[in-house]
Design a protein around this motif. Structure first.
Motif, PDB file in Angstrom:
ATOM      1  N   GLY A 198       0.796  -1.220   0.000  1.00  0.00           N
ATOM      2  CA  GLY A 198       0.000   0.000   0.000  1.00  0.00           C
ATOM      3  C   GLY A 198       0.827   1.267   0.000  1.00  0.00           C
ATOM      4  N   CYS A 199       2.164   1.087   0.011  1.00  0.00           N
ATOM      5  CA  CYS A 199       3.082   2.234  -0.042  1.00  0.00           C
ATOM      6  C   CYS A 199       3.749   2.277  -1.421  1.00  0.00           C
ATOM      7  CB  CYS A 199       4.144   2.143   1.047  1.00  0.00           C
ATOM      8  SG  CYS A 199       3.492   2.149   2.736  1.00  0.00           S
ATOM      9  N   LEU A 200       4.262   3.438  -1.768  1.00  0.00           N
ATOM     10  CA  LEU A 200       4.918   3.634  -3.055  1.00  0.00           C
ATOM     11  C   LEU A 200       6.356   4.075  -2.834  1.00  0.00           C
ATOM     12  CD1 LEU A 200       4.861   3.921  -6.180  1.00  0.00           C
ATOM     13  CD2 LEU A 200       4.112   6.295  -5.820  1.00  0.00           C
ATOM     14  N   ILE A 201       7.287   3.410  -3.527  1.00  0.00           N
ATOM     15  CA  ILE A 201       8.697   3.790  -3.495  1.00  0.00           C
ATOM     16  C   ILE A 201       9.073   4.348  -4.860  1.00  0.00           C
ATOM     17  CG2 ILE A 201      11.066   2.935  -3.371  1.00  0.00           C
ATOM     18  CD1 ILE A 201      10.160   0.905  -1.321  1.00  0.00           C
ATOM     19  N   LEU A 202       9.635   5.553  -4.871  1.00  0.00           N
ATOM     20  CA  LEU A 202      10.174   6.157  -6.089  1.00  0.00           C
ATOM     21  C   LEU A 202      11.692   6.095  -5.991  1.00  0.00           C
ATOM     22  CD1 LEU A 202       7.806   9.244  -6.456  1.00  0.00           C
ATOM     23  CD2 LEU A 202       7.593   6.985  -7.500  1.00  0.00           C
ATOM     24  N   SER A 203      12.297   5.284  -6.845  1.00  0.00           N
ATOM     25  CA  SER A 203      13.721   4.972  -6.729  1.00  0.00           C
ATOM     26  C   SER A 203      14.487   5.473  -7.941  1.00  0.00           C
ATOM     27  CB  SER A 203      13.898   3.455  -6.590  1.00  0.00           C
ATOM     28  OG  SER A 203      15.256   3.094  -6.557  1.00  0.00           O
ATOM     29  N   GLY A 219       7.713  -5.148  -0.125  1.00  0.00           N
ATOM     30  CA  GLY A 219       6.387  -5.423  -0.649  1.00  0.00           C
ATOM     31  C   GLY A 219       5.683  -4.195  -1.185  1.00  0.00           C
ATOM     32  N   ALA A 220       6.319  -3.043  -1.120  1.00  0.00           N
ATOM     33  CA  ALA A 220       5.723  -1.810  -1.630  1.00  0.00           C
ATOM     34  C   ALA A 220       5.806  -1.782  -3.153  1.00  0.00           C
ATOM     35  CB  ALA A 220       6.445  -0.596  -1.047  1.00  0.00           C
ATOM     36  N   THR A 221       4.978  -0.964  -3.758  1.00  0.00           N
ATOM     37  CA  THR A 221       5.045  -0.748  -5.205  1.00  0.00           C
ATOM     38  C   THR A 221       6.270   0.111  -5.519  1.00  0.00           C
ATOM     39  OG1 THR A 221       2.638  -0.865  -5.391  1.00  0.00           O
ATOM     40  CG2 THR A 221       3.826   0.178  -7.208  1.00  0.00           C
ATOM     41  N   ILE A 222       7.027  -0.289  -6.535  1.00  0.00           N
ATOM     42  CA  ILE A 222       8.269   0.414  -6.875  1.00  0.00           C
ATOM     43  C   ILE A 222       8.146   1.015  -8.265  1.00  0.00           C
ATOM     44  CG2 ILE A 222      10.771   0.219  -7.140  1.00  0.00           C
ATOM     45  CD1 ILE A 222      10.588  -2.374  -5.444  1.00  0.00           C
ATOM     46  N   ARG A 223       8.477   2.281  -8.373  1.00  0.00           N
ATOM     47  CA  ARG A 223       8.564   2.944  -9.666  1.00  0.00           C
ATOM     48  C   ARG A 223       9.921   3.645  -9.754  1.00  0.00           C
ATOM     49  NH1 ARG A 223       2.380   5.358  -9.660  1.00  0.00           N
ATOM     50  NH2 ARG A 223       1.353   3.318  -9.888  1.00  0.00           N
ATOM     51  N   VAL A 224      10.531   3.592 -10.916  1.00  0.00           N
ATOM     52  CA  VAL A 224      11.898   4.077 -11.096  1.00  0.00           C
ATOM     53  C   VAL A 224      11.880   5.346 -11.938  1.00  0.00           C
ATOM     54  CG1 VAL A 224      14.179   3.490 -11.982  1.00  0.00           C
ATOM     55  CG2 VAL A 224      12.757   1.707 -10.941  1.00  0.00           C
ATOM     56  N   ASN A 243      -3.660   9.653  -9.105  1.00  0.00           N
ATOM     57  CA  ASN A 243      -4.277   8.369  -9.422  1.00  0.00           C
ATOM     58  C   ASN A 243      -4.359   7.420  -8.243  1.00  0.00           C
ATOM     59  OD1 ASN A 243      -4.417   9.268 -12.092  1.00  0.00           O
ATOM     60  ND2 ASN A 243      -2.412   8.401 -12.607  1.00  0.00           N
ATOM     61  N   GLY A 244      -3.499   7.589  -7.242  1.00  0.00           N
ATOM     62  CA  GLY A 244      -3.530   6.679  -6.102  1.00  0.00           C
ATOM     63  C   GLY A 244      -3.079   5.279  -6.473  1.00  0.00           C
ATOM     64  N   GLN A 245      -3.524   4.300  -5.696  1.00  0.00           N
ATOM     65  CA  GLN A 245      -3.113   2.924  -5.918  1.00  0.00           C
ATOM     66  C   GLN A 245      -3.817   2.324  -7.135  1.00  0.00           C
ATOM     67  OE1 GLN A 245      -3.070   0.421  -2.359  1.00  0.00           O
ATOM     68  NE2 GLN A 245      -3.232   2.244  -1.060  1.00  0.00           N
ATOM     69  N   PRO A 246      -3.172   1.363  -7.788  1.00  0.00           N
ATOM     70  CA  PRO A 246      -3.812   0.698  -8.934  1.00  0.00           C
ATOM     71  C   PRO A 246      -5.129   0.036  -8.526  1.00  0.00           C
ATOM     72  CG  PRO A 246      -1.476   0.145  -8.804  1.00  0.00           C
ATOM     73  CD  PRO A 246      -1.808   0.867  -7.542  1.00  0.00           C
ATOM     74  N   ARG A 247      -6.059   0.013  -9.431  1.00  0.00           N
ATOM     75  CA  ARG A 247      -7.384  -0.589  -9.286  1.00  0.00           C
ATOM     76  C   ARG A 247      -8.266   0.165  -8.294  1.00  0.00           C
ATOM     77  NH1 ARG A 247      -4.019  -5.235  -9.320  1.00  0.00           N
ATOM     78  NH2 ARG A 247      -4.146  -6.364 -11.296  1.00  0.00           N
ATOM     79  N   SER A 248      -7.850   0.218  -7.032  1.00  0.00           N
ATOM     80  CA  SER A 248      -8.727   0.837  -6.015  1.00  0.00           C
ATOM     81  C   SER A 248      -8.679   2.360  -6.048  1.00  0.00           C
ATOM     82  CB  SER A 248      -8.324   0.343  -4.623  1.00  0.00           C
ATOM     83  OG  SER A 248      -7.044   0.855  -4.262  1.00  0.00           O
ATOM     84  N   HIS A 249      -7.568   2.922  -6.523  1.00  0.00           N
ATOM     85  CA  HIS A 249      -7.346   4.370  -6.563  1.00  0.00           C
ATOM     86  C   HIS A 249      -7.376   5.009  -5.174  1.00  0.00           C
ATOM     87  CE1 HIS A 249      -7.349   4.343 -10.905  1.00  0.00           C
ATOM     88  NE2 HIS A 249      -8.508   3.695 -10.900  1.00  0.00           N
ATOM     89  N   ILE A 255       4.563   7.664   0.462  1.00  0.00           N
ATOM     90  CA  ILE A 255       5.377   7.759  -0.749  1.00  0.00           C
ATOM     91  C   ILE A 255       6.801   8.055  -0.293  1.00  0.00           C
ATOM     92  CG2 ILE A 255       5.801   8.981  -2.900  1.00  0.00           C
ATOM     93  CD1 ILE A 255       2.854   9.651  -3.036  1.00  0.00           C
ATOM     94  N   LEU A 256       7.721   7.141  -0.586  1.00  0.00           N
ATOM     95  CA  LEU A 256       9.113   7.249  -0.141  1.00  0.00           C
ATOM     96  C   LEU A 256      10.030   7.407  -1.340  1.00  0.00           C
ATOM     97  CD1 LEU A 256      11.136   7.071   2.270  1.00  0.00           C
ATOM     98  CD2 LEU A 256      11.246   4.604   1.818  1.00  0.00           C
TER      99      LEU A 256
END
Length: 506
Positions: A198-203, A219-224, A243-249, A255-256
């Motif tokens: 349920g958390c987002l990592i921007l790496s 286990g967080a969602t990772i975007r580069v 947009n928030g989280q996928p599907r559920s929004h 956000i880290l």
């Protein structure tokens, strides 16, 4: 405060073409040799599955095996070289030879003495054996012994650990800090305690493996986002908020943003002021890995936060290691007291790993007090200034010679681009013949067309040592044709090149 200036000059097109051709030739010969091994005309030295396991899923991917046996083995002698002395500005190396084309090695019993060390992360020269400097460490060894044999939460919480953590907090300018026995685990085991599902990592795309592993384990969602590219980062932040989280929004729980102070393969320094501004604008958290920058940059060695003149409280999680500038081992997490108290009970690295060795802790305290001037001398600040001077000198001379080097002018990590796979092995071997030890890096640790040598400058390097290295580089630059730079010299500053801001595109 420092302006942001770094260089990522692109090589001429023919270099990229020849590099791909080099890999193509090696690949073709690799398939030929695999065929010869299959029909029994060439001996196969690699480990193979047993006959009764031939239908099992292979332990390794086919390309990894192919790359290792047909390309890496050709240049394997340039890695894992055994050192048999202190890893200071000079070291001794055990001589070894191979009788089967680098599949195995044997030691000759001889030593290669007084090799100039251009590869160790000994930025401030604290990896030393000066008896006068190490008196407190020796006394600590007599008092506490070597091992603790327990975790911090059980019987391994010593007074020296508390002293070290208080000193680290003071050094970096925050409320509290906690230390760990292993630098890699400081990232990989603490990030999962900070974020989860349920958390987002921007790496950043060039982050170290320890950060990547920690992000994956969380286990967080990772975007580069693109390296040091603020437009790419802001676009992802804006999309995450909208947009928030996928599907559920649903909104992200956290956000880290994960970044490094100095990137160890590129020699670039993070655009920290812009990232802090974006972090505040979009209400995100910031995790800063100062493994290579703490002690190495900033007027008094406090890292990139001091380098840019920022407030340490603007960074939510300050991470660093003691394995480089402090000549020891382990790492730390620093920040608000609430953060540190939370990690003391939730970090796997604290709960399950043995506490830091007391002599190691004393070495860190000794080095840190020296940098801060608390030992009553100016040795520490002199080393910080000497490192900056050596860094600028080496980078300037390499520019003047016509080499392509990456990164910031102030970064002690100096990547020199070699590009072609055949030149990687030749460069390292020729440098060793001249008694200079270097680290060479190629695919898959770097992009396939950007093989390089990575120099790590130290305050312990004398001008004579650097001049010897530069002389050897000048000779090899001509003989191996490594001087690819097309930059023109600045008319206003003879001997220096015009520098422009450049952002890497992926």
């Amino acid at each position: 405060k420092q302006s942001f200036k770094e260089s990522f000059e692109q090589a001429p097109l023919y270099v990229a073409v020849l590099t791909y051709m080099g890999f193509g030739v090696v690949t073709l010969f690799g398939y030929l040799r695999d065929f010869l091994r299959a029909v029994g005309l060439e001996k196969c030295h690699q480990a193979r599955e047993r006959e009764e396991q031939k239908d099992f899923v292979p332990l390794y991917q086919d390309f990894e095996n192919f790359y290792t046996r047909n390309l890496y083995m050709r240049v394997r002698d340039n890695w894992n070289r055994p050192i048999c002395s202190l890893p200071g500005p000079l070291f001794d190396m055990m001589e070894r030879v191979s009788d089967d084309y680098n599949w195995t090695f044997r030691h000759t019993g001889r030593k290669i003495e007084n090799v100039i060390n251009m590869g160790s992360y000994n930025y401030l020269g604290f990896a030393e054996n000066n008896a006068n400097f190490l008196t407190t460490v020796a006394e600590n060894l007599q008092e506490y012994g070597v091992g603790v044999c327990s975790t911090r939460q059980e019987m391994g919480n010593l007074d020296i650990h508390k002293e070290l953590e208080d000193l680290v907090a003071t050094f970096v300018g925050v409320d509290a800090a906690m230390t760990f026995g292993m630098g890699f685990a400081t990232n990989s085991m603490n990030i999962p305690a900070l974020v989860g599902k349920g958390c987002l990592i921007l790496s950043d795309e060039l982050n170290h493996t320890s950060l990547i592993l920690g992000a994956r384990l969380s286990g967080a969602t990772i975007r580069v986002f693109k390296h040091n590219n603020m437009q790419s980062l802001e676009k992802m932040l804006r999309e995450a908020i909208c947009n928030g989280q996928p599907r559920s929004h649903r909104p992200w729980k956290k956000i880290l943003i994960l970044v490094e102070g100095i990137y160890s393969m590129e020699g670039s320094i993070v655009r920290l002021p812009e990232i802090v501004a974006l972090k505040k604008k979009y209400k995100a958290y910031l995790y800063l890995d100062e493994a290579h920058s703490i002690g190495a940059v900033g007027p008094t060695g406090r890292g990139v936060v001091e380098f840019y003149g920022l407030d340490p409280s603007d960074i939510d999680v300050l991470m660093g290691t003691f394995t480089k500038s402090f000549g020891a081992a382990g790492g730390y997490i620093a920040g608000k007291k609430e953060l540190v108290d939370y990690l003391r009970t939730h970090s796997h690295s604290t709960v399950y790993s043995s506490a830091m060795s007391p002599p190691v802790a004393r070495q860190i305290i000794r080095a840190m007090k020296c940098i801060m001037g608390l030992d009553g001398t100016t040795v520490g600040i002199q080393r910080v200034r000497q490192l900056a001077e050596n860094t600028r000198y080496l980078r300037q001379k390499l520019h003047e010679m016509g080499f392509i080097i990456y990164g910031s002018q102030e970064s002690p990590v100096v990547p020199l681009l070699l590009y072609m796979p055949g030149k990687v092995g030749a460069f390292a071997r020729e440098m060793l013949k001249r008694k200079i030890g270097v680290v060479v890096v190629g695919f898959p640790a770097t992009p396939i067309t950007e093989s390089r040598a990575r120099f790590c400058v130290s305050a312990a390097h004398t001008r004579e040592m650097l001049d010897k290295v530069l002389l050897a580089l000048d000779e090899l630059g001509d003989s191996l044709t490594l001087k690819y730079s097309r930059k023109k010299r600045s008319a206003g500053r003879p001997g220096l090149h015009d520098e422009t801001d450049f952002e890497l595109d992926s």
